[in-house]
Design an enzyme around this catalytic site. Structure first.
Site, PDB file in Angstrom:
ATOM      1  N   ASP A  52       0.849  -1.196   0.000  1.00  0.00           N
ATOM      2  CA  ASP A  52       0.000   0.000   0.000  1.00  0.00           C
ATOM      3  C   ASP A  52       0.885   1.246   0.000  1.00  0.00           C
ATOM      4  O   ASP A  52       1.562   1.541   0.984  1.00  0.00           O
ATOM      5  CB  ASP A  52      -0.922  -0.023   1.234  1.00  0.00           C
ATOM      6  CG  ASP A  52      -1.864   1.162   1.240  1.00  0.00           C
ATOM      7  OD1 ASP A  52      -1.741   2.031   0.352  1.00  0.00           O
ATOM      8  OD2 ASP A  52      -2.725   1.215   2.142  1.00  0.00           O
ATOM      9  N   THR A  88      -3.529   8.068  -9.812  1.00  0.00           N
ATOM     10  CA  THR A  88      -3.699   8.576 -11.190  1.00  0.00           C
ATOM     11  C   THR A  88      -4.953   9.440 -11.382  1.00  0.00           C
ATOM     12  O   THR A  88      -5.249   9.821 -12.512  1.00  0.00           O
ATOM     13  CB  THR A  88      -3.746   7.401 -12.204  1.00  0.00           C
ATOM     14  OG1 THR A  88      -4.769   6.499 -11.792  1.00  0.00           O
ATOM     15  CG2 THR A  88      -2.424   6.676 -12.290  1.00  0.00           C
ATOM     16  N   ASP A 102       3.885  13.056 -19.140  1.00  0.00           N
ATOM     17  CA  ASP A 102       4.022  14.348 -19.821  1.00  0.00           C
ATOM     18  C   ASP A 102       3.654  15.513 -18.895  1.00  0.00           C
ATOM     19  O   ASP A 102       4.056  16.647 -19.142  1.00  0.00           O
ATOM     20  CB  ASP A 102       3.115  14.378 -21.061  1.00  0.00           C
ATOM     21  CG  ASP A 102       1.662  14.061 -20.730  1.00  0.00           C
ATOM     22  OD1 ASP A 102       1.423  13.018 -20.100  1.00  0.00           O
ATOM     23  OD2 ASP A 102       0.772  14.861 -21.081  1.00  0.00           O
ATOM     24  N   TYR A 125      -0.994  16.366  -9.512  1.00  0.00           N
ATOM     25  CA  TYR A 125      -0.561  15.057 -10.026  1.00  0.00           C
ATOM     26  C   TYR A 125       0.820  15.172 -10.678  1.00  0.00           C
ATOM     27  O   TYR A 125       1.723  14.377 -10.390  1.00  0.00           O
ATOM     28  CB  TYR A 125      -1.603  14.529 -11.015  1.00  0.00           C
ATOM     29  CG  TYR A 125      -1.150  13.337 -11.815  1.00  0.00           C
ATOM     30  CD1 TYR A 125      -1.096  12.061 -11.237  1.00  0.00           C
ATOM     31  CD2 TYR A 125      -0.776  13.468 -13.154  1.00  0.00           C
ATOM     32  CE1 TYR A 125      -0.667  10.972 -11.980  1.00  0.00           C
ATOM     33  CE2 TYR A 125      -0.356  12.377 -13.897  1.00  0.00           C
ATOM     34  CZ  TYR A 125      -0.304  11.128 -13.312  1.00  0.00           C
ATOM     35  OH  TYR A 125       0.119  10.053 -14.043  1.00  0.00           O
TER      36      TYR A 125
HETATM   37  N1  LIG Z   1      -3.417   7.022 -17.174  1.00  0.00           N
HETATM   38  C1  LIG Z   1      -2.726   7.931 -17.866  1.00  0.00           C
HETATM   39  O1  LIG Z   1      -3.260   8.592 -18.794  1.00  0.00           O
HETATM   40  C2  LIG Z   1      -1.269   8.163 -17.584  1.00  0.00           C
HETATM   41  C3  LIG Z   1      -0.586   9.180 -18.271  1.00  0.00           C
HETATM   42  C4  LIG Z   1       0.778   9.358 -18.018  1.00  0.00           C
HETATM   43  C5  LIG Z   1       1.432   8.558 -17.098  1.00  0.00           C
HETATM   44  N2  LIG Z   1       0.727   7.603 -16.427  1.00  0.00           N
HETATM   45  C6  LIG Z   1       1.461   6.782 -15.449  1.00  0.00           C
HETATM   46  O2  LIG Z   1       1.460   5.451 -15.946  1.00  0.00           O
HETATM   47  C7  LIG Z   1       1.447   4.521 -14.858  1.00  0.00           C
HETATM   48  C8  LIG Z   1       0.372   3.502 -15.078  1.00  0.00           C
HETATM   49  O3  LIG Z   1      -0.883   4.176 -15.190  1.00  0.00           O
HETATM   50  P1  LIG Z   1      -2.249   3.390 -15.416  1.00  0.00           P
HETATM   51  O4  LIG Z   1      -3.072   4.208 -16.347  1.00  0.00           O
HETATM   52  O5  LIG Z   1      -1.952   1.955 -15.708  1.00  0.00           O
HETATM   53  O6  LIG Z   1      -2.865   3.522 -13.953  1.00  0.00           O
HETATM   54  P2  LIG Z   1      -4.233   2.921 -13.388  1.00  0.00           P
HETATM   55  O7  LIG Z   1      -4.890   2.065 -14.404  1.00  0.00           O
HETATM   56  O8  LIG Z   1      -4.970   4.055 -12.791  1.00  0.00           O
HETATM   57  O9  LIG Z   1      -3.692   1.975 -12.234  1.00  0.00           O
HETATM   58  C9  LIG Z   1      -3.039   2.488 -11.126  1.00  0.00           C
HETATM   59  C10 LIG Z   1      -2.490   1.358 -10.318  1.00  0.00           C
HETATM   60  O10 LIG Z   1      -1.902   1.911  -9.141  1.00  0.00           O
HETATM   61  C11 LIG Z   1      -2.469   1.276  -8.009  1.00  0.00           C
HETATM   62  N3  LIG Z   1      -2.535   2.148  -6.851  1.00  0.00           N
HETATM   63  C12 LIG Z   1      -3.127   3.355  -6.741  1.00  0.00           C
HETATM   64  N4  LIG Z   1      -3.008   3.827  -5.472  1.00  0.00           N
HETATM   65  C13 LIG Z   1      -2.311   2.886  -4.790  1.00  0.00           C
HETATM   66  C14 LIG Z   1      -1.862   2.776  -3.444  1.00  0.00           C
HETATM   67  N5  LIG Z   1      -2.120   3.718  -2.543  1.00  0.00           N
HETATM   68  N6  LIG Z   1      -1.165   1.664  -3.090  1.00  0.00           N
HETATM   69  C15 LIG Z   1      -0.902   0.692  -3.991  1.00  0.00           C
HETATM   70  N7  LIG Z   1      -1.304   0.730  -5.269  1.00  0.00           N
HETATM   71  C16 LIG Z   1      -1.997   1.819  -5.665  1.00  0.00           C
HETATM   72  C17 LIG Z   1      -3.860   0.887  -8.449  1.00  0.00           C
HETATM   73  O11 LIG Z   1      -4.391  -0.073  -7.568  1.00  0.00           O
HETATM   74  P3  LIG Z   1      -5.992  -0.221  -7.361  1.00  0.00           P
HETATM   75  O12 LIG Z   1      -6.465  -1.001  -8.562  1.00  0.00           O
HETATM   76  O13 LIG Z   1      -6.128  -0.939  -6.099  1.00  0.00           O
HETATM   77  O14 LIG Z   1      -6.556   1.170  -7.320  1.00  0.00           O
HETATM   78  C18 LIG Z   1      -3.567   0.373  -9.850  1.00  0.00           C
HETATM   79  O15 LIG Z   1      -3.025  -0.919  -9.822  1.00  0.00           O
HETATM   80  C19 LIG Z   1       1.335   5.372 -13.594  1.00  0.00           C
HETATM   81  O16 LIG Z   1       2.601   5.543 -13.039  1.00  0.00           O
HETATM   82  C20 LIG Z   1       0.807   6.712 -14.089  1.00  0.00           C
HETATM   83  O17 LIG Z   1       1.217   7.782 -13.251  1.00  0.00           O
HETATM   84  C21 LIG Z   1      -0.587   7.377 -16.660  1.00  0.00           C
END
Ligand SMILES: NC(=O)c1ccc[n+]([C@@H]2O[C@H](COP(=O)([O-])OP(=O)(O)OC[C@H]3O[C@@H](n4cnc5c(N)ncnc54)[C@H](OP(=O)(O)O)[C@@H]3O)[C@@H](O)[C@H]2O)c1
Length: 288
Positions: free
Chosen positions: A35, A61, A101, A124
């Site tokens: 966590d 996110t 980005d 963020y």
């Molecule tokens: N989404 C975008 O458009 C975007 C853009 C640029 C960069 N990114 C980066 O890309 C990466 C992957 O993004 P994604 O879109 O795959 O994210 P996502 O689908 O929102 O998934 C986020 C993950 O982080 C976990 N998480 C969140 N809070 C947590 C906590 N307190 N402790 C442990 N786990 C936690 C979530 O677990 P739960 O399922 O339990 O919530 C989930 O497994 C991230 O580093 C994000 O910052 C994303």
């Protein structure tokens, strides 16, 4: 052994699939085992597991919500990333940190180079930059991979939102003055696994190829899904959100090229394959 965080997320799920496909030795963590809102426990957990490498996909996110939950976002993305980096330093593990980005200010029209000035416009972005800063300060054997506009089968994203848009409606208004590149997690995951198995450490930008606005992305999704919906192109000022978004999210791939990694396919091609993956074309309705 590789440790992957956030395997319930879009990217984490596809990284796991890729590691399984290659028969790699790995463990994946969910919020239950690790966590990130509890940074004190994070370091010990990683040290105990003693991986050779960590692919850190988990993050807070919820970009708009972060404006009112700043402490939590900064803890999860900033402090806990620092703890992972500290642990990696202690056990000599490589670390791959996924960033965004949103660490850039979003001015102008030229693609951001990896070392351009950082000027996050929202909480963020600030929290993800804190994570980057710790990784750089603590480690030598690190990869920072900035991605944008992420979509994958295992989570909520813009593409799914468009596909789920009320089938009876004929028009949708979408922002047309934010320009960037979508990133399909099924395309990104193999690149990340290639990276973590290499020693080509550094900062990279990795998105699907080509630039578009959100409105252009929406038009392409509807076209490919066979949906007859008019996309009304609106300025950001007509779609206020709690968190400010960058207008320019273009990312330069120079460091990817220089290291000899392949760029990802075009974003239009990624949309095609994503629709196939989720059965979106079949279910989309209007196609004859
Ligand atoms: N989404 C975008 O458009 C975007 C853009 C640029 C960069 N990114 C980066 O890309 C990466 C992957 O993004 P994604 O879109 O795959 O994210 P996502 O689908 O929102 O998934 C986020 C993950 O982080 C976990 N998480 C969140 N809070 C947590 C906590 N307190 N402790 C442990 N786990 C936690 C979530 O677990 P739960 O399922 O339990 O919530 C989930 O497994 C991230 O580093 C994000 O910052 C994303």
């Amino acid at each position: 052994m590789i440790l992957v965080t956030g395997i319930t997320g879009q990217l984490g799920a596809d990284v796991v699939k890729e590691l399984e496909r290659r028969g790699e030795n790995f463990i994946g963590t969910t919020r239950k085992e690790l966590d990130l809102s509890n940074p004190e426990e994070v370091k010990n957990f990683i040290i105990e597991k003693k991986p050779d490498a960590v692919i850190h996909c988990a993050a807070y996110t919820a970009v708009d919500k972060a404006e009112s939950e700043a402490e939590l976002a900064l803890t999860v993305n900033g402090l806990s990333t620092r703890k992972i980096a500290e642990a990696c330093r202690e056990i000599g593990a490589k670390m791959l940190y996924i960033s965004t980005d949103y660490v850039f200010g979003g001015d102008g029209e030229t693609p951001y180079e990896i070392s351009d000035e950082k000027a996050p416009q929202n909480i963020y972005g600030k929290s993800k930059l804190l994570g980057e800063d710790s990784v750089i300060a603590l480690l030598r054997n690190y990869f920072i991979v900035r991605i944008s506009w992420v979509f994958g089968a295992g989570g909520k994203n813009f593409v799914k939102t468009m596909l789920n848009f009320d089938k009876r409606r004929k028009k949708i208004s979408v922002v047309d003055d934010q320009i960037g590149s979508p990133t399909y997690t099924a395309d990104l995951a193999p690149l990340l696994v290639d990276m973590i198995n290499s020693d080509k450490y550094g900062i990279y930008h990795a998105t699907n190829e080509g630039f578009c606005s959100w409105a252009e992305l929406a038009e392409e999704i509807f076209k490919q899904a066979g949906r007859e919906i008019t996309v009304e192109k609106i300025p950001t000022s007509d779609y206020p959100t709690p968190a400010k978004r960058p207008f320019n999210s273009r990312l330069s791939k120079k460091s990817l090229d220089e290291a000899g990694f392949n760029r990802l396919p075009s974003w239009q091609d990624a949309v095609t394959r994503f629709l196939t993956e989720i059965g979106g074309i079949k279910n989309a309705g209007n196609k004859k």
